[in-house]
Design a protein around this motif. Sequence first.
Motif, PDB file in Angstrom:
ATOM      1  N   GLU A 197      -0.264  15.256  -3.681  1.00  0.00           N
ATOM      2  CA  GLU A 197      -0.779  14.797  -2.386  1.00  0.00           C
ATOM      3  C   GLU A 197      -2.297  14.661  -2.429  1.00  0.00           C
ATOM      4  O   GLU A 197      -2.859  13.715  -1.871  1.00  0.00           O
ATOM      5  N   THR A 198      -2.977  15.568  -3.110  1.00  0.00           N
ATOM      6  CA  THR A 198      -4.441  15.510  -3.204  1.00  0.00           C
ATOM      7  C   THR A 198      -4.884  14.278  -3.987  1.00  0.00           C
ATOM      8  O   THR A 198      -5.841  13.595  -3.591  1.00  0.00           O
ATOM      9  N   VAL A 199      -4.203  13.973  -5.080  1.00  0.00           N
ATOM     10  CA  VAL A 199      -4.548  12.780  -5.859  1.00  0.00           C
ATOM     11  C   VAL A 199      -4.405  11.536  -4.988  1.00  0.00           C
ATOM     12  O   VAL A 199      -5.307  10.680  -4.943  1.00  0.00           O
ATOM     13  N   ILE A 246       0.837  -1.206   0.000  1.00  0.00           N
ATOM     14  CA  ILE A 246       0.000   0.000   0.000  1.00  0.00           C
ATOM     15  C   ILE A 246       0.872   1.256   0.000  1.00  0.00           C
ATOM     16  O   ILE A 246       0.593   2.231  -0.692  1.00  0.00           O
ATOM     17  N   GLU A 247       1.952   1.235   0.763  1.00  0.00           N
ATOM     18  CA  GLU A 247       2.859   2.381   0.813  1.00  0.00           C
ATOM     19  C   GLU A 247       3.579   2.544  -0.521  1.00  0.00           C
ATOM     20  O   GLU A 247       3.785   3.659  -0.996  1.00  0.00           O
ATOM     21  N   ARG A 248       3.925   1.430  -1.142  1.00  0.00           N
ATOM     22  CA  ARG A 248       4.619   1.474  -2.425  1.00  0.00           C
ATOM     23  C   ARG A 248       3.702   2.009  -3.529  1.00  0.00           C
ATOM     24  O   ARG A 248       4.116   2.824  -4.346  1.00  0.00           O
ATOM     25  N   VAL A 249       2.454   1.557  -3.544  1.00  0.00           N
ATOM     26  CA  VAL A 249       1.541   2.023  -4.596  1.00  0.00           C
ATOM     27  C   VAL A 249       1.180   3.497  -4.393  1.00  0.00           C
ATOM     28  O   VAL A 249       1.024   4.243  -5.360  1.00  0.00           O
ATOM     29  N   GLU A 250       1.078   3.930  -3.156  1.00  0.00           N
ATOM     30  CA  GLU A 250       0.849   5.355  -2.905  1.00  0.00           C
ATOM     31  C   GLU A 250       2.054   6.172  -3.370  1.00  0.00           C
ATOM     32  O   GLU A 250       1.898   7.230  -3.975  1.00  0.00           O
ATOM     33  N   TYR A 251       3.253   5.668  -3.089  1.00  0.00           N
ATOM     34  CA  TYR A 251       4.477   6.347  -3.535  1.00  0.00           C
ATOM     35  C   TYR A 251       4.505   6.435  -5.067  1.00  0.00           C
ATOM     36  O   TYR A 251       4.768   7.496  -5.628  1.00  0.00           O
ATOM     37  N   VAL A 252       4.232   5.314  -5.721  1.00  0.00           N
ATOM     38  CA  VAL A 252       4.253   5.290  -7.193  1.00  0.00           C
ATOM     39  C   VAL A 252       3.209   6.243  -7.757  1.00  0.00           C
ATOM     40  O   VAL A 252       3.473   6.967  -8.724  1.00  0.00           O
ATOM     41  N   THR A 253       2.045   6.297  -7.166  1.00  0.00           N
ATOM     42  CA  THR A 253       0.996   7.206  -7.624  1.00  0.00           C
ATOM     43  C   THR A 253       1.446   8.658  -7.487  1.00  0.00           C
ATOM     44  O   THR A 253       1.328   9.450  -8.429  1.00  0.00           O
ATOM     45  N   ARG A 254       1.972   9.002  -6.316  1.00  0.00           N
ATOM     46  CA  ARG A 254       2.453  10.371  -6.081  1.00  0.00           C
ATOM     47  C   ARG A 254       3.534  10.740  -7.098  1.00  0.00           C
ATOM     48  O   ARG A 254       3.497  11.797  -7.715  1.00  0.00           O
ATOM     49  N   ARG A 255       4.500   9.863  -7.277  1.00  0.00           N
ATOM     50  CA  ARG A 255       5.606  10.138  -8.197  1.00  0.00           C
ATOM     51  C   ARG A 255       5.130  10.178  -9.658  1.00  0.00           C
ATOM     52  O   ARG A 255       5.646  10.950 -10.455  1.00  0.00           O
ATOM     53  N   THR A 256       4.135   9.366  -9.999  1.00  0.00           N
ATOM     54  CA  THR A 256       3.585   9.399 -11.355  1.00  0.00           C
ATOM     55  C   THR A 256       2.971  10.766 -11.629  1.00  0.00           C
ATOM     56  O   THR A 256       3.168  11.345 -12.705  1.00  0.00           O
ATOM     57  N   VAL A 257       2.243  11.289 -10.664  1.00  0.00           N
ATOM     58  CA  VAL A 257       1.667  12.626 -10.802  1.00  0.00           C
ATOM     59  C   VAL A 257       2.784  13.653 -10.966  1.00  0.00           C
ATOM     60  O   VAL A 257       2.710  14.539 -11.827  1.00  0.00           O
ATOM     61  N   GLU A 258       3.841  13.533 -10.183  1.00  0.00           N
ATOM     62  CA  GLU A 258       4.947  14.490 -10.259  1.00  0.00           C
ATOM     63  C   GLU A 258       5.641  14.431 -11.625  1.00  0.00           C
ATOM     64  O   GLU A 258       5.951  15.472 -12.215  1.00  0.00           O
ATOM     65  N   VAL A 259       5.881  13.224 -12.122  1.00  0.00           N
ATOM     66  CA  VAL A 259       6.509  13.082 -13.437  1.00  0.00           C
ATOM     67  C   VAL A 259       5.590  13.642 -14.513  1.00  0.00           C
ATOM     68  O   VAL A 259       6.028  14.361 -15.412  1.00  0.00           O
ATOM     69  N   PRO A 272       6.628  28.287 -13.824  1.00  0.00           N
ATOM     70  CA  PRO A 272       8.027  28.156 -13.413  1.00  0.00           C
ATOM     71  C   PRO A 272       8.241  27.965 -11.916  1.00  0.00           C
ATOM     72  O   PRO A 272       9.125  27.229 -11.507  1.00  0.00           O
ATOM     73  N   ASP A 273       7.439  28.610 -11.096  1.00  0.00           N
ATOM     74  CA  ASP A 273       7.667  28.538  -9.643  1.00  0.00           C
ATOM     75  C   ASP A 273       6.494  27.877  -8.915  1.00  0.00           C
ATOM     76  O   ASP A 273       6.037  28.352  -7.895  1.00  0.00           O
ATOM     77  N   ASP A 274       6.024  26.762  -9.446  1.00  0.00           N
ATOM     78  CA  ASP A 274       4.847  26.115  -8.850  1.00  0.00           C
ATOM     79  C   ASP A 274       5.189  24.825  -8.106  1.00  0.00           C
ATOM     80  O   ASP A 274       4.386  23.922  -8.030  1.00  0.00           O
ATOM     81  N   GLY A 275       6.373  24.746  -7.519  1.00  0.00           N
ATOM     82  CA  GLY A 275       6.760  23.539  -6.788  1.00  0.00           C
ATOM     83  C   GLY A 275       5.764  23.160  -5.702  1.00  0.00           C
ATOM     84  O   GLY A 275       5.401  22.004  -5.548  1.00  0.00           O
ATOM     85  N   ALA A 276       5.312  24.149  -4.941  1.00  0.00           N
ATOM     86  CA  ALA A 276       4.347  23.877  -3.877  1.00  0.00           C
ATOM     87  C   ALA A 276       3.030  23.396  -4.471  1.00  0.00           C
ATOM     88  O   ALA A 276       2.393  22.491  -3.945  1.00  0.00           O
TER      89      ALA A 276
END
Length: 197
Positions: free
Chosen positions: A183-185, A83-96, A172-176
């Motif tokens: 996180e919302t996804v 569950i932690e791994r799939v949440e991590y992958v989901t978060r990182r997929t959104v980031e990529v 350009p400056d939308d890191g947050a």
Amino acid sequence: MTAVKRDTYTPETLLTVAVRVFNERGYDGTSMEHLSKAAGISKSSIYHHVAGKEELLRRAVSRALDGLFGILDEPGAARGRAIERVEYVTRRTVEVLMAEVPYVTLLLRVRGNTKTERWALERRREFDQRVSDLLKAAAADGDLRADVDIRLATRLLFGMVNSLVEWYRPHPDDGADRDQVAETVVRLAFDGLRTSP
């Protein structure tokens, strides 16, 4: 004496132009003439950098796929409870996706009409299957609700993530902002999928 216009394009800048044109016109609807006009260089100058349109497509979808598959090799995707791994992958997929919007948009639009498109679709299916396997493992661990069909949950999860290409526009400056979207996804998806603590 008139100045000779020099080709100032690199393979990377040419790829950026090609991805924009492919996304605007569709890959099938884009000719080398369209690419030449958009880049402001001759077709022969484009051929100096690449073998043709399909090579540009392969480079573009490879960039998106490399980003996605790279996630699966990160420690957060490889260690811990499923569950932690799939949440991590989901978060990182959104980031990529947010970091590579034009490239992922193109990847999501390929239809399988060329060898490169078929290859890209197969790689997408492989990525989706690996994430689906993580969801199945999380369900087997008892961390996902038993009353939710995992295949349907997988499709809905990917549908939500992939829909970002339709509305997310990077600044350009939308890191947050990127962190908040990712996180919302994850929260929306997994608060509904997790079993109660």
